[in-house]
Design a protein around this motif. Structure first.
Motif, mmCIF file in Angstrom:
data_model
loop_
_atom_site.group_PDB
_atom_site.id
_atom_site.type_symbol
_atom_site.label_atom_id
_atom_site.label_comp_id
_atom_site.label_asym_id
_atom_site.label_seq_id
_atom_site.Cartn_x
_atom_site.Cartn_y
_atom_site.Cartn_z
ATOM 1 N N LEU A 98 47.298 36.006 43.711
ATOM 2 C CA LEU A 98 46.649 34.626 43.868
ATOM 3 C C LEU A 98 45.610 34.745 44.846
ATOM 4 C CD1 LEU A 98 46.186 31.793 42.931
ATOM 5 C CD2 LEU A 98 47.893 31.208 44.541
ATOM 6 N N ALA A 99 46.040 35.543 45.873
ATOM 7 C CA ALA A 99 45.249 35.667 47.145
ATOM 8 C C ALA A 99 43.823 36.346 46.923
ATOM 9 C CB ALA A 99 45.881 36.557 48.317
ATOM 10 N N GLU A 100 44.167 37.374 45.916
ATOM 11 C CA GLU A 100 43.216 38.401 45.312
ATOM 12 C C GLU A 100 42.212 37.743 44.604
ATOM 13 O OE1 GLU A 100 42.495 42.175 42.657
ATOM 14 O OE2 GLU A 100 44.458 41.882 43.298
ATOM 15 N N LEU A 101 42.462 36.753 43.774
ATOM 16 C CA LEU A 101 41.760 35.832 42.659
ATOM 17 C C LEU A 101 41.010 35.015 43.721
ATOM 18 C CD1 LEU A 101 43.660 34.211 39.844
ATOM 19 C CD2 LEU A 101 41.929 35.595 39.698
ATOM 20 N N TYR A 102 41.548 34.335 44.826
ATOM 21 C CA TYR A 102 40.802 33.503 45.849
ATOM 22 C C TYR A 102 39.818 34.356 46.424
ATOM 23 C CZ TYR A 102 39.862 29.593 48.864
ATOM 24 O OH TYR A 102 39.168 28.873 49.706
ATOM 25 N N ARG A 103 40.129 35.226 46.765
ATOM 26 C CA ARG A 103 39.021 36.162 47.589
ATOM 27 C C ARG A 103 38.038 36.525 46.781
ATOM 28 N NH1 ARG A 103 38.013 41.252 47.862
ATOM 29 N NH2 ARG A 103 39.578 42.069 46.439
ATOM 30 N N LEU A 104 38.233 36.977 45.552
ATOM 31 C CA LEU A 104 36.931 37.229 44.504
ATOM 32 C C LEU A 104 36.335 36.015 44.292
ATOM 33 C CD1 LEU A 104 38.868 40.187 42.688
ATOM 34 C CD2 LEU A 104 37.013 40.422 44.382
ATOM 35 N N GLY A 118 36.907 32.609 45.174
ATOM 36 C CA GLY A 118 37.016 31.123 45.896
ATOM 37 C C GLY A 118 35.672 30.495 46.120
ATOM 38 N N ARG A 119 34.711 31.455 46.922
ATOM 39 C CA ARG A 119 33.874 30.596 47.296
ATOM 40 C C ARG A 119 32.830 30.182 46.356
ATOM 41 N NH1 ARG A 119 30.860 34.624 51.034
ATOM 42 N NH2 ARG A 119 31.740 35.792 49.796
ATOM 43 N N ALA A 168 36.578 18.489 46.933
ATOM 44 C CA ALA A 168 36.339 19.872 46.477
ATOM 45 C C ALA A 168 37.222 20.998 46.887
ATOM 46 C CB ALA A 168 34.952 20.167 46.789
ATOM 47 N N GLU A 169 37.853 20.795 48.205
ATOM 48 C CA GLU A 169 38.759 21.821 48.500
ATOM 49 C C GLU A 169 40.186 21.677 47.998
ATOM 50 O OE1 GLU A 169 38.735 21.381 52.685
ATOM 51 O OE2 GLU A 169 36.979 22.425 53.056
ATOM 52 N N ASP A 170 40.422 20.190 47.773
ATOM 53 C CA ASP A 170 41.615 19.866 47.227
ATOM 54 C C ASP A 170 41.583 20.522 45.546
ATOM 55 O OD1 ASP A 170 42.702 18.866 49.265
ATOM 56 O OD2 ASP A 170 42.135 16.789 48.917
ATOM 57 N N LEU A 171 40.554 20.112 45.050
ATOM 58 C CA LEU A 171 40.463 20.523 43.662
ATOM 59 C C LEU A 171 40.324 21.986 43.254
ATOM 60 C CD1 LEU A 171 37.780 17.883 42.539
ATOM 61 C CD2 LEU A 171 40.370 17.894 42.128
ATOM 62 N N VAL A 172 39.703 22.942 44.323
ATOM 63 C CA VAL A 172 39.746 24.377 44.115
ATOM 64 C C VAL A 172 41.102 24.665 44.361
ATOM 65 C CG1 VAL A 172 39.161 26.515 45.420
ATOM 66 C CG2 VAL A 172 37.519 24.617 44.799
ATOM 67 N N GLN A 173 42.189 23.961 45.268
ATOM 68 C CA GLN A 173 43.377 24.442 45.504
ATOM 69 C C GLN A 173 44.295 24.055 44.152
ATOM 70 O OE1 GLN A 173 44.701 22.543 48.945
ATOM 71 N NE2 GLN A 173 43.961 24.046 50.220
ATOM 72 N N GLU A 174 44.214 23.045 43.698
ATOM 73 C CA GLU A 174 44.458 22.718 42.221
ATOM 74 C C GLU A 174 44.265 23.667 41.013
ATOM 75 O OE1 GLU A 174 47.091 20.857 39.567
ATOM 76 O OE2 GLU A 174 46.930 20.589 41.480
ATOM 77 N N ASP A 215 43.155 37.706 31.587
ATOM 78 C CA ASP A 215 43.087 39.011 31.131
ATOM 79 C C ASP A 215 41.951 39.695 31.081
ATOM 80 O OD1 ASP A 215 43.427 41.462 29.915
ATOM 81 O OD2 ASP A 215 43.950 40.837 27.999
ATOM 82 N N PRO A 216 41.694 40.394 32.322
ATOM 83 C CA PRO A 216 40.132 40.937 32.645
ATOM 84 C C PRO A 216 39.480 41.734 31.195
ATOM 85 C CG PRO A 216 41.507 41.847 34.223
ATOM 86 C CD PRO A 216 42.397 41.128 33.267
ATOM 87 N N ARG A 217 40.456 42.051 30.466
ATOM 88 C CA ARG A 217 39.816 42.935 29.165
ATOM 89 C C ARG A 217 39.088 41.947 28.321
ATOM 90 N NH1 ARG A 217 45.348 45.577 27.457
ATOM 91 N NH2 ARG A 217 45.997 43.569 28.369
ATOM 92 N N ARG A 218 39.371 40.518 28.400
ATOM 93 C CA ARG A 218 38.738 39.721 27.651
ATOM 94 C C ARG A 218 37.488 39.021 28.506
ATOM 95 N NH1 ARG A 218 42.908 35.419 25.492
ATOM 96 N NH2 ARG A 218 42.937 35.035 28.042
ATOM 97 N N GLY A 219 37.179 39.637 29.712
ATOM 98 C CA GLY A 219 35.953 39.192 30.431
ATOM 99 C C GLY A 219 36.657 38.920 31.870
ATOM 100 N N ASP A 220 35.636 38.548 32.857
ATOM 101 C CA ASP A 220 35.687 38.414 34.091
ATOM 102 C C ASP A 220 36.783 36.833 33.902
ATOM 103 O OD1 ASP A 220 35.465 38.091 36.696
ATOM 104 O OD2 ASP A 220 33.426 37.388 36.824
ATOM 105 N N PRO A 221 37.740 37.117 34.948
ATOM 106 C CA PRO A 221 38.600 35.963 35.259
ATOM 107 C C PRO A 221 37.753 34.893 35.727
ATOM 108 C CG PRO A 221 39.302 37.769 36.286
ATOM 109 C CD PRO A 221 38.138 38.304 35.851
ATOM 110 N N ARG A 222 36.711 34.830 36.229
ATOM 111 C CA ARG A 222 35.931 33.925 36.714
ATOM 112 C C ARG A 222 35.586 32.826 35.729
ATOM 113 N NH1 ARG A 222 30.954 35.242 40.555
ATOM 114 N NH2 ARG A 222 32.702 35.765 41.873
ATOM 115 N N SER A 223 35.183 32.963 34.591
ATOM 116 C CA SER A 223 35.202 32.262 33.447
ATOM 117 C C SER A 223 36.084 31.312 33.368
ATOM 118 C CB SER A 223 34.378 32.855 32.167
ATOM 119 O OG SER A 223 35.635 33.802 31.786
#
Length: 193
Positions: free
Chosen positions: A32-38, A40-41, A57-63, A76-84
């Motif tokens: 989760l920390a890695e997801l947020y680091r990549l 989060g902003r 907005a901060e609360d909603l990002v945490q949720e 699953d990154p094989r299906r694409g970037d987790p960002r989507s």
């Protein structure tokens, strides 16, 4: 790197096999920390444009991150970037909050509107209190003491018995007969509630 390798140092993870950066096991918190680091902003900027309130907005990002953490095996990154996936979750969180806010009554702050609202008439409550007092006066002092401790003081039968220095059975008996007298008094007065 192979075609099913990691993207941006992100590896596919399932609940059974979590693999961190150099093939070492990683905890869900680290993932989760890695997801947020990549992401989060960018996620924060996206949500901020939708709600136009930094704290919200901060609360909603945490949720969003909490929901992603609960469903790590769906990423699953094989299906694409987790960002989507995170953007989709964030959009759903914003919609859920918006819908919840639409169901809640709004706080009125306009003084004229508040002044125009009718004031609650406390006459009914005062009449009810007077009728209860009148009915309680029909009880003997022993029965009234039991009612006071049980119903107004919130004491248990055992506590009332100890406080009054009488057996618990006597407390129950006095409470039973007091309720009968009160019920009859209320019926005489026409109090049906």
């Amino acid at each position: 790197m192979s075609s099913d390798g990691p993207t941006e140092s992100w590896r596919p993870r399932t609940r059974r096999s979590k693999v961190g950066k150099a093939g070492t096991p990683a905890s869900e918190e680290e993932l989760l920390a890695e997801l947020y680091r990549l992401h989060g902003r960018v996620l924060f900027a996206f949500v901020l444009r939708l709600v136009d309130d930094r704290a919200k907005a901060e609360d909603l990002v945490q949720e969003t991150m909490l929901r992603a953490w609960r469903n790590l095996d769906l990423i699953d990154p094989r299906r694409g970037d987790p960002r989507s996936y995170l953007f989709t979750v964030a959009k759903n969180v914003v919609i859920d909050i918006w819908r919840a806010e639409q169901r809640r009554p709004r706080l009125v702050t306009d003084e004229e509107v508040l002044a125009a609202q009718p004031v609650e008439d406390r006459l009914d409550a005062q009449v009810d209190a007077w009728m209860v007092d009148q009915a309680l006066e029909r009880l003997s002092s022993e029965h009234r003491a039991v009612v006071d401790h049980l119903y107004y003081g919130g004491s248990t039968v055992t506590e009332t018995a100890q406080l009054l220095g009488i057996p618990a059975g006597t407390v129950k008996s006095r409470a039973y007969y007091a309720v009968r007298v009160l019920r009859a008094a209320f019926e005489e007065m026409g109090m049906t509630r």
